[in-house]
Scaffold this motif. Structure first.
Motif, PDB file in Angstrom:
ATOM      1  N   GLY A 427       0.801  -1.212   0.000  1.00  0.00           N
ATOM      2  CA  GLY A 427       0.000   0.000   0.000  1.00  0.00           C
ATOM      3  C   GLY A 427       0.834   1.262   0.000  1.00  0.00           C
ATOM      4  N   PHE A 428       0.146   2.390   0.107  1.00  0.00           N
ATOM      5  CA  PHE A 428       0.805   3.690   0.132  1.00  0.00           C
ATOM      6  C   PHE A 428       0.045   4.640   1.046  1.00  0.00           C
ATOM      7  N   VAL A 429       0.743   5.677   1.495  1.00  0.00           N
ATOM      8  CA  VAL A 429       0.144   6.750   2.295  1.00  0.00           C
ATOM      9  C   VAL A 429       0.690   8.074   1.760  1.00  0.00           C
ATOM     10  N   ALA A 430      -0.191   9.000   1.421  1.00  0.00           N
ATOM     11  CA  ALA A 430       0.209  10.332   0.954  1.00  0.00           C
ATOM     12  C   ALA A 430      -0.403  11.371   1.892  1.00  0.00           C
ATOM     13  N   GLY A 457       2.629  27.612   4.388  1.00  0.00           N
ATOM     14  CA  GLY A 457       2.892  26.874   3.162  1.00  0.00           C
ATOM     15  C   GLY A 457       2.409  25.444   3.264  1.00  0.00           C
ATOM     16  N   ASN A 458       2.975  24.569   2.425  1.00  0.00           N
ATOM     17  CA  ASN A 458       2.579  23.163   2.459  1.00  0.00           C
ATOM     18  C   ASN A 458       3.723  22.300   1.973  1.00  0.00           C
ATOM     19  N   SER A 459       3.677  21.042   2.370  1.00  0.00           N
ATOM     20  CA  SER A 459       4.649  20.057   1.931  1.00  0.00           C
ATOM     21  C   SER A 459       3.968  18.696   1.951  1.00  0.00           C
ATOM     22  N   ASN A 460       4.717  17.664   1.576  1.00  0.00           N
ATOM     23  CA  ASN A 460       4.137  16.329   1.494  1.00  0.00           C
ATOM     24  C   ASN A 460       5.066  15.294   2.119  1.00  0.00           C
ATOM     25  N   LEU A 461       4.449  14.316   2.753  1.00  0.00           N
ATOM     26  CA  LEU A 461       5.156  13.133   3.221  1.00  0.00           C
ATOM     27  C   LEU A 461       4.546  11.943   2.491  1.00  0.00           C
ATOM     28  N   LEU A 462       5.338  11.289   1.665  1.00  0.00           N
ATOM     29  CA  LEU A 462       4.868  10.187   0.838  1.00  0.00           C
ATOM     30  C   LEU A 462       5.508   8.886   1.306  1.00  0.00           C
ATOM     31  N   SER A 463       4.703   7.846   1.385  1.00  0.00           N
ATOM     32  CA  SER A 463       5.200   6.576   1.897  1.00  0.00           C
ATOM     33  C   SER A 463       4.583   5.427   1.115  1.00  0.00           C
ATOM     34  N   THR A 484       9.261   2.785   2.560  1.00  0.00           N
ATOM     35  CA  THR A 484      10.054   3.900   2.068  1.00  0.00           C
ATOM     36  C   THR A 484       9.263   5.191   2.221  1.00  0.00           C
ATOM     37  N   GLN A 485       9.984   6.298   2.527  1.00  0.00           N
ATOM     38  CA  GLN A 485       9.345   7.587   2.758  1.00  0.00           C
ATOM     39  C   GLN A 485      10.118   8.696   2.044  1.00  0.00           C
ATOM     40  N   LEU A 486       9.376   9.734   1.624  1.00  0.00           N
ATOM     41  CA  LEU A 486       9.965  10.916   1.009  1.00  0.00           C
ATOM     42  C   LEU A 486       9.305  12.150   1.596  1.00  0.00           C
ATOM     43  N   PHE A 487      10.140  13.089   2.113  1.00  0.00           N
ATOM     44  CA  PHE A 487       9.660  14.360   2.645  1.00  0.00           C
ATOM     45  C   PHE A 487       9.999  15.431   1.610  1.00  0.00           C
ATOM     46  N   THR A 488       8.980  15.951   0.928  1.00  0.00           N
ATOM     47  CA  THR A 488       9.228  16.820  -0.218  1.00  0.00           C
ATOM     48  C   THR A 488       9.745  18.201   0.159  1.00  0.00           C
ATOM     49  N   LEU A 489       9.621  18.589   1.418  1.00  0.00           N
ATOM     50  CA  LEU A 489      10.120  19.904   1.828  1.00  0.00           C
ATOM     51  C   LEU A 489      11.611  20.039   1.553  1.00  0.00           C
ATOM     52  N   ASN A 490      12.369  18.991   1.862  1.00  0.00           N
ATOM     53  CA  ASN A 490      13.819  19.060   1.678  1.00  0.00           C
ATOM     54  C   ASN A 490      14.384  17.866   0.912  1.00  0.00           C
ATOM     55  N   LYS A 491      13.468  17.095   0.280  1.00  0.00           N
ATOM     56  CA  LYS A 491      13.860  15.954  -0.555  1.00  0.00           C
ATOM     57  C   LYS A 491      14.592  14.862   0.230  1.00  0.00           C
ATOM     58  N   TYR A 493      14.777  11.299   2.138  1.00  0.00           N
ATOM     59  CA  TYR A 493      14.029  10.060   1.965  1.00  0.00           C
ATOM     60  C   TYR A 493      14.669   8.940   2.785  1.00  0.00           C
ATOM     61  N   THR A 494      13.910   7.883   3.001  1.00  0.00           N
ATOM     62  CA  THR A 494      14.413   6.708   3.714  1.00  0.00           C
ATOM     63  C   THR A 494      13.941   5.438   3.015  1.00  0.00           C
ATOM     64  N   VAL A 495      14.722   4.387   3.132  1.00  0.00           N
ATOM     65  CA  VAL A 495      14.345   3.049   2.684  1.00  0.00           C
ATOM     66  C   VAL A 495      14.593   2.123   3.874  1.00  0.00           C
ATOM     67  N   GLU A 496      13.518   1.485   4.361  1.00  0.00           N
ATOM     68  CA  GLU A 496      13.589   0.802   5.650  1.00  0.00           C
ATOM     69  C   GLU A 496      13.185  -0.667   5.543  1.00  0.00           C
ATOM     70  N   PRO A 497      14.130  -1.591   5.645  1.00  0.00           N
ATOM     71  CA  PRO A 497      13.795  -3.017   5.651  1.00  0.00           C
ATOM     72  C   PRO A 497      13.243  -3.450   7.014  1.00  0.00           C
ATOM     73  N   ARG A 498      12.335  -4.400   6.990  1.00  0.00           N
ATOM     74  CA  ARG A 498      11.769  -4.970   8.220  1.00  0.00           C
ATOM     75  C   ARG A 498      11.675  -6.492   8.056  1.00  0.00           C
ATOM     76  N   VAL A 499      11.987  -7.237   9.112  1.00  0.00           N
ATOM     77  CA  VAL A 499      11.841  -8.681   9.072  1.00  0.00           C
ATOM     78  C   VAL A 499      11.526  -9.197  10.474  1.00  0.00           C
ATOM     79  N   GLY A 500      10.641 -10.170  10.558  1.00  0.00           N
ATOM     80  CA  GLY A 500      10.305 -10.797  11.835  1.00  0.00           C
ATOM     81  C   GLY A 500      10.152 -12.297  11.655  1.00  0.00           C
ATOM     82  N   ILE A 501      10.669 -13.065  12.605  1.00  0.00           N
ATOM     83  CA  ILE A 501      10.610 -14.527  12.545  1.00  0.00           C
ATOM     84  C   ILE A 501      10.065 -15.052  13.871  1.00  0.00           C
TER      85      ILE A 501
END
Length: 776
Positions: A427-430, A457-463, A484-491, A493-501
Motif C-alpha cells: 500500500g501507500f500513504v500520501a 505553506g505546504n509540503s508532502n510526506l509520501l510513503s 520507504t518515505q519521502l519528505f518533499t520539503l527538503n527531498k 528520503y528513507t528506505v527501511e527493511p523490516r523482518v520478523g521470525i
C-alpha cells in the motif's frame, strides 16, 4: 468523605437488587479469515462450561440469545483453521456484545499436527506483527485501575513503558514521548490528548477518545511491521467499534469530572447501516481544592463518532471523526509581595483544538483479496500567549504561539492471500501538510517580542510499503517487508527493511526475532526556526532514524497464566544536535521556542529487557506483573555519551483485581482493582547555583547534562465499582483515584526570588472521580 459516599451508594444498589430477576443479553458477532478478511460460514461458536452454542451463517454472522449476564470464555473452531478461545467476555444487560473474530487458516492438514486453541489475549490484531505488540482490549480498558478511561494511561502499565501522573506521555524503552505515532482508523493523527504538548511533547492530560467508542486496538513498542512509517519508538494503532445495527443503545455517565453521553443504533429498522457517537464535557472546578493552583478553571470537551454503511455490491463505507476543544490558563498575582516564582507574575491563556474526519472504504475483490482505502482531513491548532507583570504591575508580552496545521491524508492497500502459506499487503500513504506557524519570544525577558518562526505553506510526506507473511508449516512464521518515505520539503528520503521470525517449537512456547529500520520527522516548526540573525537554519535536517533489534520468548504456563520476555537493542542515528554541545533532540521535552542551528550527526542507544507475567481473569480475580530494566544514552554534538532525560533504568508495575457476583441471582458485580508502580526518577542536569543567583533564573551546567537523577517514584491507583444488571438496562457506580498515596511528582526547577535560591518543584497530583453510569 469519598469513602462514605461510596459505601452509601453501594449499599443502596445492593438493597435495590436483592429481589431482581436474572437478566439476559445477546452475543452477536462475525467470523472472518484473518488474511483475506473473507467471511467464514459454518464456524462453531461454543460458550465453554455451558450448553450454549451456534454456528455462523453464510456471511459469517452468528447470534447467541438469552445469555445470562456474567463472564464467559468462548471457543471458536472450524476444520482447516486454528481454533481460538476468547477470554473474559463480559455480558451485561445494558448492551449487546458484538465480537469481531479473526481465524488463521492452517498451513498444514489436520493429519500432520494437532492444533491447540490460541487465546485471543496473547495475539495482537495485526497478523504481520512478530514482537513487541500487545492488544489493548476494551474490557481491560474499562477494568484496570489508573486508566481513568484513557487508553494512554492504560498502556503505561505495559512492559517497556514508563510514565508520569501529571500527564499521559508514553515513554517507550527510554525514547522521547514524541517518538510515538498515533493512528486512528489506520490514519496517522496529531497528538489526540487534551492539553496536548503543554507539559511534554507527545503527552497531555487525557486522551480524547473515550472507551465508550473504543474497539480492541494494538500497541507496538518496537520493531514495527513494514506498514508503519514515520514512527521511531512505537505505534498506538487505535480503532473505533461499529455501532449496533439491530437496536438502539445509549449510555449516560455523570461524575465529578463532568458528563459523558453515548448513543448507537441502526438508521432504520432492518437495515445494516449503523451510527455511534460519544460526547464528553468536563470541568475541573469541583476538584479545584485538590489540584495545583489555577487548574480549577480548566475545561475540555470532545466528540467522536463512526457511521458504518455496508452495501451489497460496492463494499462497506464508513465515516468517522474525532474532535476536541480545550481551554486552560493561569492568572498573575497582582501583589508583588506574593511573587515567589516566575509563574506568579505571569498571565497565560491557552486555547487548543484538534479534529479529524475520515471516509473509509473496504471491498472484497474475491475470496482471496480485498482493498481498504481511506481519505481524511485533519486540523489542529494552538493559540498560546503569556504576559508578564513588571515592577509597575503592567503586563508585557513574554511569548506567543499561534500554530495551525491542516493535513489531507490518502491511503490505500491491497491485501492478497495467495495461499494459507503466503499473504501480502502492499500500500501507500500520501500526506499533504498545510501549515500556518507563528512563534514569538521575548529574550531577554522584558525585551520586545522577536519572531522565531513565521511560515505559511505546504509540503508532502509520501510513503509506500509492502509486507509478506510466510507460514512455513505450523511452527515457523516469517514477516518480511520494506517501507520507504519521502519528505518533499527538503527531498529527504528513507528506505527501511523490516523482518520478523517466529518459531512455535511446541504448542505453548515460541521464540521470536525481529529487526527493523525506523524513522520519524521532527516537529514542523523546527524546520522553519530562525536564528538570532533572522536566518532559517534547519530546513534541511532529515529523518531521525533507529535500528531496532528484538528477541522474545513466549510461554503459556497454564490455561490462565502467560509469560513473555523480550530483550532489545535500539541504535539511533541522524539525530539533530548542536555542534560542540550536549544538546540533542532526543531530550527535547517542551521547548516551543528552540531556534538553535541543528546538524543530523547525533546518536543514541537504548537496550534492556521487558517481562510480562499475567494471570487471566478466572475464579473472579486476575493479576499482572510487568518489569522493565533498561539503559538509555545519547551522544550530542560534543561526541560525549551521556544518559538521556528519559533514562529511568527500571519500571515495575503490579495490577490486581477481584470481582464478586452479588444479588439473589448473582447478576450484579462488585469489583475492586488496584495498580502499584515503582520506577526510577527523572534525569536532570546539575544546577549552577552561583550563576543562577547572578542571572535571577535557573542556570544548568550543560557540560554534565542529565548526570543527576531524582529519587524513585512510587505511585498507586485504585478503582471500586458496583454494577447492577436489570432487565434491559445496567447501572454502575464507580470510585476511581489516581495517585492514592499522593506521591509528590518531580516537575522541574524554579528560581525563588524571595530566598534567592533554586527550588525543586514537586506536586502531588491527586485526582478522585465518583461517577454514576447507566446503559439502556
Amino acid at each position: 468523605m469519598y469513602k462514605h459516599l461510596l459505601f452509601s451508594a453501594i449499599s443502596l444498589f445492593v438493597s435495590l437488587s436483592v429481589f431482581a430477576q436474572q437478566p439476559t443479553q445477546s452475543i452477536r458477532g462475525m467470523v472472518i479469515d484473518n488474511a483475506s478478511n473473507a467471511p467464514l460460514p459454518f464456524v462453531n461458536i461454543v460458550i465453554q462450561n455451558t450448553n450454549k452454542g451456534t454456528t455462523t451463517d453464510s456471511l459469517g454472522n452468528f447470534t447467541l440469545q438469552n445469555i445470562t449476564v456474567g463472564r464467559y470464555n468462548i471457543q471458536v473452531s472450524i476444520i482447516g483453521y486454528e481454533p481460538l478461545i476468547l477470554k473474559e467476555i463480559e455480558v451485561t444487560s445494558g448492551k449487546e456484545v458484538f465480537l469481531n473474530i479473526l481465524l488463521k487458516e492452517n498451513a498444514t492438514s489436520l493429519s500432520e499436527v494437532v492444533i491447540k486453541p490460541k487465546l485471543n489475549k496473547e495475539q495482537p490484531l495485526n497478523s504481520t506483527a512478530t514482537v513487541s505488540a500487545k492488544m489493548l482490549s476494551v474490557e481491560e480498558a474499562k477494568r484496570y485501575a489508573g486508566g481513568f478511561d484513557d487508553p494512554a494511561r492504560l498502556v503505561s502499565a505495559f512492559a517497556g513503558v514508563s510514565s508520569n501522573v501529571s500527564n499521559n506521555a508514553i515513554i517507550i524503552r527510554g525514547n522521547s514521548p514524541q517518538a510515538l505515532q498515533w493512528k486512528l482508523e489506520g490514519v496517522e493523527i496529531p497528538n489526540p490528548n487534551h492539553f496536548a504538548d503543554l507539559g511534554a511533547f507527545g503527552g497531555g492530560g487525557l486522551t480524547a477518545l473515550s472507551t465508550q467508542v473504543l474497539a480492541n486496538s494494538d500497541f507496538f513498542s518496537g520493531a514495527m511491521p513494514a506498514e508503519y512509517g514515520n514512527a521511531l519508538s512505537g505505534v498506538f494503532d487505535i480503532f473505533m467499534r461499529k455501532g449496533n445495527n439491530k437496536k438502539a443503545e445509549h449510555t449516560f455517565q455523570l461524575g465529578l469530572l463532568g458528563i459523558d453521553v453515548a448513543s448507537e443504533g441502526p438508521f432504520k429498522k432492518g437495515g445494516k447501516a449503523s451510527y455511534l457517537f460519544n460526547y464528553r464535557y468536563s470541568t475541573l472546578a469541583l476538584l479545584a481544592p485538590l489540584l495545583p493552583e489555577n487548574a480549577g478553571g480548566t475545561k475540555y470537551q470532545d466528540l467522536s463518532f463512526k457511521i458504518n454503511l455496508p452495501t451489497q455490491k460496492t463494499g462497506t463505507f464508513s465515516v468517522w471523526g474525532l474532535g476536541l476543544i480545550d481551554n486552560s490558563g493561569a492568572e498573575a498575582k497582582k501583589n508583588s509581595s506574593d511573587w515567589k516564582y516566575d509563574a506568579d507574575k505571569e498571565k497565560q491563556v491557552v486555547k487548543q483544538y484538534m479534529g479529524v474526519v475520515g471516509i473509509g472504504h473496504k471491498i472484497l475483490l474475491n475470496s482471496k483479496q480485498y482493498i481498504k482505502s481511506s481519505v481524511a482531513a485533519i486540523i489542529n491548532g494552538i493559540d498560546f500567549s503569556t504576559e508578564r507583570l513588571n515592577n509597575n504591575l503592567s503586563l508585557s508580552p513574554k511569548n506567543i504561539v499561534d500554530n495551525k496545521n491542516y493535513n489531507l491524508v490518502l491511503s490505500s492497500f491491497l491485501n492478497s492471500k495467495f495461499s494459507a502459506k503466503h499473504t501480502n499487503k502492499t500500500g501507500f500513504v500520501a500526506t499533504n501538510m498545510n501549515y500556518d506557524l507563528l512563534l514569538k519570544n521575548a529574550l531577554p525577558i522584558g525585551s520586545p517580542l522577536k519572531t522565531l518562526v513565521s511560515e505559511k505553506g505546504n509540503s508532502n510526506l509520501l510513503s509506500a510499503y509492502t509486507n509478506s507473511t510466510l507460514n512455513v508449516g505450523e511452527k515457523l512464521t516469517i514477516n518480511a517487508g520494506l517501507n520507504t518515505q519521502l519528505f518533499t520539503l527538503n527531498k529527504q528520503y528513507t528506505v527501511e527493511p523490516r523482518v520478523g521470525i517466529k518459531y512455535q517449537f511446541v504448542p505453548t512456547q515460541s521464540f521470536s526475532f525481529a529487526y527493523g529500520l525506523h524513522s520519524r520527522l521532527e516537529r514542523l516548526n523546527y524546520y522553519f526556526a530562525k536564528n538570532n540573525n533572522g536566518e532559517s537554519v534547519n530546513k534541511n535536517i532529515g529523518f531521525t532514524k533507529s535500528n531496532h533489534l528484538v528477541m522474545g520468548y513466549d510461554v503459556s504456563l497454564s490455561e490462565f497464566t502467560h509469560l513473555k520476555v523480550e530483550a532489545y537493542y535500539q541504535y539511533l542515528f541522524n539525530v539533530p544536535v548542536i555542534a560542540d554541545s550536549s544538546f540533542s533532540m532526543i531530550n527535547q521535552q517542551n521547548d516551543w521556542f528552540f531556534n538553535g542551528k541543528l546538524q543530523s550527526t547525533g546518536n543514541g542507544k537504548n537496550y534492556g529487557v521487558d517481562v510480562t507475567f499475567e494471570k487471566y481473569l478466572s475464579q473472579g480475580y486476575y493479576y499482572i506483573f510487568t518489569a522493565s530494566l533498561f539503559n538509555s544514552q545519547y551522544k550530542g554534538g560534543d561526541n560525549i555519551w551521556r544518559n538521556t532525560r528519559y533514562n529511568r533504568n527500571y519500571a515495575f508495575n503490579f495490577l490486581i483485581g477481584k470481582e464478586w457476583q452479588m444479588g439473589k441471582n448473582k447478576q450484579n458485580v462488585l469489583g475492586l482493582n488496584t495498580r502499584l508502580s515503582y520506577q526510577g526518577g527523572d534525569r536532570y542536569s546539575p544546577i549552577n547555583n552561583i550563576q543562577s543567583t547572578i542571572n535571577q533564573e535557573v542556570v544548568f551546567d550543560e557540560t554534565r547534562a542529565f548526570s543527576q537523577q531524582v529519587s524513585p517514584a512510587f505511585t498507586s491507583h485504585f478503582t471500586a465499582s458496583y454494577k447492577r444488571n436489570k432487565n434491559k438496562s445496567a447501572q454502575e457506580i464507580a470510585f476511581k483515584i489516581i495517585n492514592v498515596t499522593q506521591f509528590k511528582e518531580f516537575f522541574d526547577f524554579q528560581y525563588n526570588y524571595q530566598t534567592q535560591k533554586v527550588d525543586e518543584r514537586r506536586e502531588a497530583i491527586f485526582i478522585p472521580n465518583l461517577s454514576w453510569k447507566v446503559e439502556f
